[in-house]
Design a protein around this motif. Sequence first.
Motif, mmCIF file in Angstrom:
data_model
loop_
_atom_site.group_PDB
_atom_site.id
_atom_site.type_symbol
_atom_site.label_atom_id
_atom_site.label_comp_id
_atom_site.label_asym_id
_atom_site.label_seq_id
_atom_site.Cartn_x
_atom_site.Cartn_y
_atom_site.Cartn_z
ATOM 1 N N THR A 107 -13.577 -3.624 -24.155
ATOM 2 C CA THR A 107 -13.201 -3.019 -22.882
ATOM 3 C C THR A 107 -13.084 -4.100 -21.814
ATOM 4 O OG1 THR A 107 -14.271 -0.901 -23.376
ATOM 5 C CG2 THR A 107 -13.869 -1.408 -21.060
ATOM 6 N N THR A 108 -11.911 -4.214 -21.229
ATOM 7 C CA THR A 108 -11.696 -5.144 -20.131
ATOM 8 C C THR A 108 -12.144 -4.494 -18.829
ATOM 9 O OG1 THR A 108 -9.812 -6.185 -21.235
ATOM 10 C CG2 THR A 108 -9.973 -6.464 -18.851
ATOM 11 N N ALA A 109 -12.955 -5.193 -18.054
ATOM 12 C CA ALA A 109 -13.423 -4.703 -16.753
ATOM 13 C C ALA A 109 -12.847 -5.571 -15.655
ATOM 14 C CB ALA A 109 -14.946 -4.716 -16.701
ATOM 15 N N LYS A 110 -12.446 -4.939 -14.549
ATOM 16 C CA LYS A 110 -11.854 -5.672 -13.436
ATOM 17 C C LYS A 110 -12.406 -5.172 -12.106
ATOM 18 C CE LYS A 110 -7.455 -6.591 -15.779
ATOM 19 N NZ LYS A 110 -5.979 -6.518 -15.687
ATOM 20 N N ILE A 111 -12.608 -6.094 -11.185
ATOM 21 C CA ILE A 111 -13.005 -5.772 -9.817
ATOM 22 C C ILE A 111 -12.019 -6.471 -8.889
ATOM 23 C CG2 ILE A 111 -14.824 -5.890 -8.077
ATOM 24 C CD1 ILE A 111 -16.846 -6.122 -10.366
ATOM 25 N N SER A 112 -11.373 -5.688 -8.014
ATOM 26 C CA SER A 112 -10.282 -6.246 -7.208
ATOM 27 C C SER A 112 -10.435 -5.879 -5.738
ATOM 28 C CB SER A 112 -8.939 -5.730 -7.727
ATOM 29 O OG SER A 112 -8.796 -5.962 -9.111
ATOM 30 N N PRO A 113 -11.053 -6.736 -4.926
ATOM 31 C CA PRO A 113 -11.071 -6.481 -3.481
ATOM 32 C C PRO A 113 -9.674 -6.668 -2.895
ATOM 33 C CG PRO A 113 -12.052 -8.605 -3.988
ATOM 34 C CD PRO A 113 -11.789 -7.950 -5.307
ATOM 35 N N PHE A 114 -9.345 -5.855 -1.880
ATOM 36 C CA PHE A 114 -8.015 -5.937 -1.286
ATOM 37 C C PHE A 114 -8.075 -5.611 0.199
ATOM 38 C CE2 PHE A 114 -8.513 -1.533 -2.594
ATOM 39 C CZ PHE A 114 -8.056 -0.826 -1.488
ATOM 40 N N VAL A 115 -7.061 -6.079 0.910
ATOM 41 C CA VAL A 115 -6.842 -5.744 2.318
ATOM 42 C C VAL A 115 -5.379 -5.356 2.454
ATOM 43 C CG1 VAL A 115 -6.853 -6.550 4.701
ATOM 44 C CG2 VAL A 115 -8.623 -7.332 3.112
ATOM 45 N N GLN A 116 -5.143 -4.245 3.150
ATOM 46 C CA GLN A 116 -3.776 -3.739 3.296
ATOM 47 C C GLN A 116 -3.385 -3.713 4.767
ATOM 48 O OE1 GLN A 116 -2.944 0.472 2.392
ATOM 49 N NE2 GLN A 116 -1.361 -0.266 1.016
ATOM 50 N N PHE A 117 -2.199 -4.240 5.062
ATOM 51 C CA PHE A 117 -1.663 -4.261 6.418
ATOM 52 C C PHE A 117 -0.478 -3.299 6.488
ATOM 53 C CE2 PHE A 117 -3.807 -8.210 5.745
ATOM 54 C CZ PHE A 117 -4.358 -8.554 6.967
ATOM 55 N N LYS A 118 -0.509 -2.411 7.459
ATOM 56 C CA LYS A 118 0.594 -1.477 7.672
ATOM 57 C C LYS A 118 1.213 -1.795 9.023
ATOM 58 C CE LYS A 118 1.783 3.431 7.563
ATOM 59 N NZ LYS A 118 1.256 4.811 7.407
ATOM 60 N N PHE A 119 2.371 -2.471 9.002
ATOM 61 C CA PHE A 119 3.000 -2.920 10.232
ATOM 62 C C PHE A 119 3.779 -1.803 10.914
ATOM 63 C CE2 PHE A 119 2.450 -6.663 7.544
ATOM 64 C CZ PHE A 119 1.740 -7.482 8.412
ATOM 65 N N ASN A 120 4.337 -0.907 10.121
ATOM 66 C CA ASN A 120 5.023 0.284 10.623
ATOM 67 C C ASN A 120 5.204 1.226 9.436
ATOM 68 O OD1 ASN A 120 7.402 -0.754 9.222
ATOM 69 N ND2 ASN A 120 7.684 -2.096 11.011
ATOM 70 N N GLU A 121 5.967 2.292 9.629
ATOM 71 C CA GLU A 121 6.129 3.279 8.562
ATOM 72 C C GLU A 121 6.928 2.733 7.382
ATOM 73 O OE1 GLU A 121 4.619 6.194 8.341
ATOM 74 O OE2 GLU A 121 3.615 5.631 10.199
ATOM 75 N N LYS A 122 7.627 1.628 7.591
ATOM 76 C CA LYS A 122 8.478 1.088 6.537
ATOM 77 C C LYS A 122 7.858 -0.089 5.796
ATOM 78 C CE LYS A 122 12.950 2.485 8.476
ATOM 79 N NZ LYS A 122 13.329 3.325 7.314
ATOM 80 N N ASN A 123 6.975 -0.842 6.429
ATOM 81 C CA ASN A 123 6.488 -2.091 5.851
ATOM 82 C C ASN A 123 4.978 -2.075 5.641
ATOM 83 O OD1 ASN A 123 8.890 -4.169 5.903
ATOM 84 N ND2 ASN A 123 9.015 -3.021 7.829
ATOM 85 N N THR A 124 4.570 -2.279 4.396
ATOM 86 C CA THR A 124 3.164 -2.365 4.031
ATOM 87 C C THR A 124 2.956 -3.602 3.155
ATOM 88 O OG1 THR A 124 2.981 0.045 4.040
ATOM 89 C CG2 THR A 124 1.219 -1.175 2.964
ATOM 90 N N VAL A 125 1.956 -4.399 3.494
ATOM 91 C CA VAL A 125 1.648 -5.610 2.734
ATOM 92 C C VAL A 125 0.194 -5.550 2.277
ATOM 93 C CG1 VAL A 125 1.456 -8.130 2.793
ATOM 94 C CG2 VAL A 125 3.351 -6.986 3.969
ATOM 95 N N THR A 126 -0.040 -5.821 0.993
ATOM 96 C CA THR A 126 -1.383 -5.786 0.417
ATOM 97 C C THR A 126 -1.732 -7.149 -0.172
ATOM 98 O OG1 THR A 126 -1.133 -3.443 -0.145
ATOM 99 C CG2 THR A 126 -2.892 -4.652 -1.255
ATOM 100 N N PHE A 127 -2.904 -7.661 0.190
ATOM 101 C CA PHE A 127 -3.437 -8.888 -0.409
ATOM 102 C C PHE A 127 -4.582 -8.499 -1.333
ATOM 103 C CE2 PHE A 127 -1.444 -10.255 3.505
ATOM 104 C CZ PHE A 127 -0.830 -11.449 3.164
ATOM 105 N N ILE A 128 -4.595 -9.066 -2.532
ATOM 106 C CA ILE A 128 -5.582 -8.670 -3.523
ATOM 107 C C ILE A 128 -6.016 -9.874 -4.353
ATOM 108 C CG2 ILE A 128 -3.693 -7.993 -5.068
ATOM 109 C CD1 ILE A 128 -5.569 -5.973 -6.359
#
Length: 322
Positions: free
Chosen positions: A259-280
């Motif tokens: 079984t592969t286990a993963k932990i992924s912290p992330f931060v999501q930026f929503k600049f407007n209704e059209k543009n979303t950027v996620t860093f992970i």
Amino acid sequence: MKKILLSIILLSVTLSTPFAQDTEAAPHWDYSLTTDIVVYPLPDFIPGESHYSKIVGYDLSAFRITGAADYVIPTPLGEHWLLSDAFVQIEPAVEFTAVSLKGIFSTTFQPVPFLEFQAGASIGTGWNFGSVNAFQSYNENTNKYENLTPFKNYYYELWGKGTFMFDTGALIPGDWTHVVMLAEYKLMYSGMTGLQKNQPFNWLTAPGQMNGLQYDTQFILAYQMPLVVYRAGAMFEFYGHYDGNDYGKYNESFNGEFTTAKISPFVQFKFNEKNTVTFITEFSTRRSFAEDHNSILEEMPLHHSGNEWFINFFGVSWTYNF
């Protein structure tokens, strides 16, 4: 590429839109384009029991572009607020990377705002590019991977999954009361065409794969804010084969039920209704082996001895909604 792109897929698709979203009254199309860029650290190969492997360099960088067209059909099940926003979503998509091309089709039904069910399928082919070995089968006579033929061999997936979603803001009104939670269980059969029974293969630089029935369990816990920094949290994932016998004679030594286990912290930026950027950033386990070796392409005949934790990738995902 590797299997880590699954993490970006879930975050870019699930977290790019609000939980329990309202739907338009009439059927309509939603279009989106998602671009993912990842950088893979190169962890050391350390034999022995469970341990953490430090970064000794950087392996490669990769990108993926996915264009999706979602046809949303409102299917209200009643006048109560829990039932009035039910919908069916039909989603064809095309995924392109430097070493693969894949078509995806899925259908999602959300009867209530916190629960949805999906069935889907995908099929794609790949190729090897320069030093990137991404489309190969394993030859047990030579203990080496050999290149497959693009548009002759195909990687495919069939899946069904259920997702539970909850936002505490539904119970406690306010801009700063949104703790979002997601739990998902996915049942999937995946494989490569044109191979012998129990023959390992390498798809998207992830060797050691095998045709068979698999599970994938994922959890997300995040805090949502009324800011450009829209969400911050972590994803937890566990996946593997139901039956180690899918690996045939390699089952016992390679540990087919790993079984592969993963932990992924992330931060999501929503600049407007059209543009979303996620860093992970993703931390993951992989098999550790008793023998010394220098490449994942050498691991098939080795003997599993524990878990190796390592940093799997640094990634950024940009979703543009048309």
